[in-house]
Design an enzyme around this catalytic site. Sequence first.
Site, PDB file in Angstrom:
ATOM      1  N   ARG A   1       0.838  -1.214   0.000  1.00 40.07           N
ATOM      2  CA  ARG A   1       0.000   0.000   0.000  1.00 40.07           C
ATOM      3  C   ARG A   1       0.868   1.258   0.000  1.00 40.07           C
ATOM      4  NH1 ARG A   1      -3.701   0.141   4.698  1.00 40.07           N
ATOM      5  NH2 ARG A   1      -4.223   2.159   3.756  1.00 40.07           N
ATOM      6  N   GLN A  54      -8.392  11.032   7.312  1.00 39.76           N
ATOM      7  CA  GLN A  54      -8.211   9.670   7.807  1.00 39.76           C
ATOM      8  C   GLN A  54      -7.238   8.920   6.894  1.00 39.76           C
ATOM      9  OE1 GLN A  54     -12.365   7.999   9.103  1.00 39.76           O
ATOM     10  NE2 GLN A  54     -12.707   9.650   7.638  1.00 39.76           N
ATOM     11  N   VAL A  67      -3.913   7.835   4.884  1.00 39.34           N
ATOM     12  CA  VAL A  67      -2.500   7.681   5.250  1.00 39.34           C
ATOM     13  C   VAL A  67      -1.619   7.719   3.999  1.00 39.34           C
ATOM     14  CG1 VAL A  67      -2.989   6.402   7.369  1.00 39.34           C
ATOM     15  CG2 VAL A  67      -2.814   5.154   5.204  1.00 39.34           C
ATOM     16  N   HIS A 105      -5.028   9.360  11.201  1.00 34.83           N
ATOM     17  CA  HIS A 105      -4.694   7.929  11.284  1.00 34.83           C
ATOM     18  C   HIS A 105      -3.240   7.653  10.921  1.00 34.83           C
ATOM     19  CE1 HIS A 105      -9.240   6.824  10.757  1.00 34.83           C
ATOM     20  NE2 HIS A 105      -8.979   7.375  11.915  1.00 34.83           N
ATOM     21  N   SER A 137     -16.973   6.806   4.746  1.00 33.41           N
ATOM     22  CA  SER A 137     -18.206   6.064   5.047  1.00 33.41           C
ATOM     23  C   SER A 137     -18.750   6.458   6.418  1.00 33.41           C
ATOM     24  CB  SER A 137     -17.914   4.562   5.007  1.00 33.41           C
ATOM     25  OG  SER A 137     -16.848   4.242   5.878  1.00 33.41           O
ATOM     26  N   GLU A 188     -22.389   8.230  -2.553  1.00 34.27           N
ATOM     27  CA  GLU A 188     -23.645   7.714  -1.998  1.00 34.27           C
ATOM     28  C   GLU A 188     -23.849   8.297  -0.615  1.00 34.27           C
ATOM     29  OE1 GLU A 188     -21.776   3.619  -0.052  1.00 34.27           O
ATOM     30  OE2 GLU A 188     -22.875   3.511  -1.975  1.00 34.27           O
TER      31      GLU A 188
HETATM   32  N1  APR Z   1     -15.811  10.464  -4.410  1.00 27.29           N
HETATM   33  C1  APR Z   1     -16.438  10.608  -3.215  1.00 27.29           C
HETATM   34  N2  APR Z   1     -16.695   9.561  -2.371  1.00 27.29           N
HETATM   35  C2  APR Z   1     -16.318   8.340  -2.782  1.00 27.29           C
HETATM   36  C3  APR Z   1     -15.679   8.120  -4.043  1.00 27.29           C
HETATM   37  C4  APR Z   1     -15.429   9.261  -4.866  1.00 27.29           C
HETATM   38  N3  APR Z   1     -14.844   9.151  -6.062  1.00 27.29           N
HETATM   39  N4  APR Z   1     -15.448   6.784  -4.165  1.00 27.29           N
HETATM   40  C5  APR Z   1     -15.903   6.198  -3.026  1.00 27.29           C
HETATM   41  N5  APR Z   1     -16.426   7.135  -2.197  1.00 27.29           N
HETATM   42  C6  APR Z   1     -16.981   6.954  -0.855  1.00 27.29           C
HETATM   43  C7  APR Z   1     -17.687   5.649  -0.589  1.00 27.29           C
HETATM   44  O1  APR Z   1     -19.060   5.728  -0.938  1.00 27.29           O
HETATM   45  C8  APR Z   1     -17.509   5.496   0.915  1.00 27.29           C
HETATM   46  O2  APR Z   1     -18.569   6.134   1.613  1.00 27.29           O
HETATM   47  O3  APR Z   1     -15.899   6.968   0.037  1.00 27.29           O
HETATM   48  C9  APR Z   1     -16.208   6.218   1.203  1.00 27.29           C
HETATM   49  C10 APR Z   1     -15.016   5.342   1.533  1.00 27.29           C
HETATM   50  O4  APR Z   1     -15.285   4.709   2.737  1.00 27.29           O
HETATM   51  P1  APR Z   1     -14.224   3.707   3.419  1.00 27.29           P
HETATM   52  O5  APR Z   1     -13.670   2.830   2.405  1.00 27.29           O
HETATM   53  O6  APR Z   1     -14.932   3.111   4.579  1.00 27.29           O
HETATM   54  O7  APR Z   1     -13.044   4.657   3.889  1.00 27.29           O
HETATM   55  P2  APR Z   1     -12.930   5.580   5.187  1.00 27.29           P
HETATM   56  O8  APR Z   1     -14.236   6.175   5.541  1.00 27.29           O
HETATM   57  O9  APR Z   1     -11.810   6.504   4.947  1.00 27.29           O
HETATM   58  O10 APR Z   1     -12.508   4.520   6.305  1.00 27.29           O
HETATM   59  C11 APR Z   1     -12.239   4.991   7.594  1.00 27.29           C
HETATM   60  O11 APR Z   1     -11.422   2.855   8.271  1.00 27.29           O
HETATM   61  O12 APR Z   1     -10.338   0.969   7.630  1.00 27.29           O
HETATM   62  C12 APR Z   1     -10.218   2.113   8.364  1.00 27.29           C
HETATM   63  O13 APR Z   1      -8.274   3.272   9.016  1.00 27.29           O
HETATM   64  C13 APR Z   1      -9.082   3.000   7.914  1.00 27.29           C
HETATM   65  O14 APR Z   1      -9.038   5.415   7.741  1.00 27.29           O
HETATM   66  C14 APR Z   1      -9.784   4.266   7.450  1.00 27.29           C
HETATM   67  C15 APR Z   1     -11.090   4.229   8.210  1.00 27.29           C
END
Ligand code: APR
Length: 255
Positions: A69, A104, A106, A122, A192, A218
């Site tokens: 990563r 959040q 990294v 994070h 999310s 979404e």
């Molecule tokens: N533009 C806007 N939003 C997007 C896009 C995009 N192009 N593509 C995806 N998303 C949204 C998804 O719908 C989702 O709601 O981004 C979000 C990504 O969510 P996660 O994958 O859960 O990432 P995140 O919220 O950063 O996770 C939080 O969880 O696993 C741990 O430490 C890790 O920092 C991370 C934390």
Amino acid sequence: MEAFDQVATALRRARGVVVLTGAGVSVESGLRPFRGPDGWWQGRDAASLATPEAFAADPALVSAWYDARRLAALGAVPNAAHEALAQLERNVVEAGGRFLLLTQNVDGLHRRAGSERVVELHGSLTVWRDHRSGRRVTPDPTPFTAHPAPGPDGGWLRPDVVWFGEVLPRQALDAAEAALAWCDLLLVVGTSAVVYPAAALVGQAAWAGAVTVEVNVEATPADVDHRLTGPAGVVLPRLLRAVFGPNSGHPLAGG
Ligand code: APR
């Protein structure tokens, strides 16, 4: 009035802007998110990779995953969303306002896009530390030759990120909470909103009187005043052009 116009009006009036970002903001740079159909945690138990217990049980597996990563992040390029947020910072600060970007992520892409007022809640993939002494190092941008890699003080190198079950850096949390005191607009972009304590910042900002806005492809569980649905790399440049004029959006996002 449409949500977009209401958000543009709120941004035009804002004197204190805080942005909270997640993995979704880097999807358009080719980096996988964690959740959703293409997420790292799809069909994989996060506890098997992103916990101190996982590192203790199989340091080679965890080290190899984070190193892959790290290299992907180093090879990625900031996208229009990262650049729009760097531009937003400059616009707000030049107009005498206050700005802070809480991420959040990294992957380091916000800073590489030119964002300066950044708090990495994070941690960072580009910094690793000796799992015994805690001493930090910035490895060369080449793959580790061994997993786990030896640390500077006889331990193993582990990424300087916050694993599940670990606490966020006090300094980062303090900076985030201090910013909520002057924040009158919180943009929540590409997260999310299910991982705490970062997700709690949305409610805290609203409670402190800020207008809260989600930018995401979404709707998430975040309780916000407005939702702008679409890719961050499209929505954010469009918002900047609407508020700061045609030259303030991202040149790549369709003029
Ligand atoms: N533009 C806007 N939003 C997007 C896009 C995009 N192009 N593509 C995806 N998303 C949204 C998804 O719908 C989702 O709601 O981004 C979000 C990504 O969510 P996660 O994958 O859960 O990432 P995140 O919220 O950063 O996770 C939080 O969880 O696993 C741990 O430490 C890790 O920092 C991370 C934390």
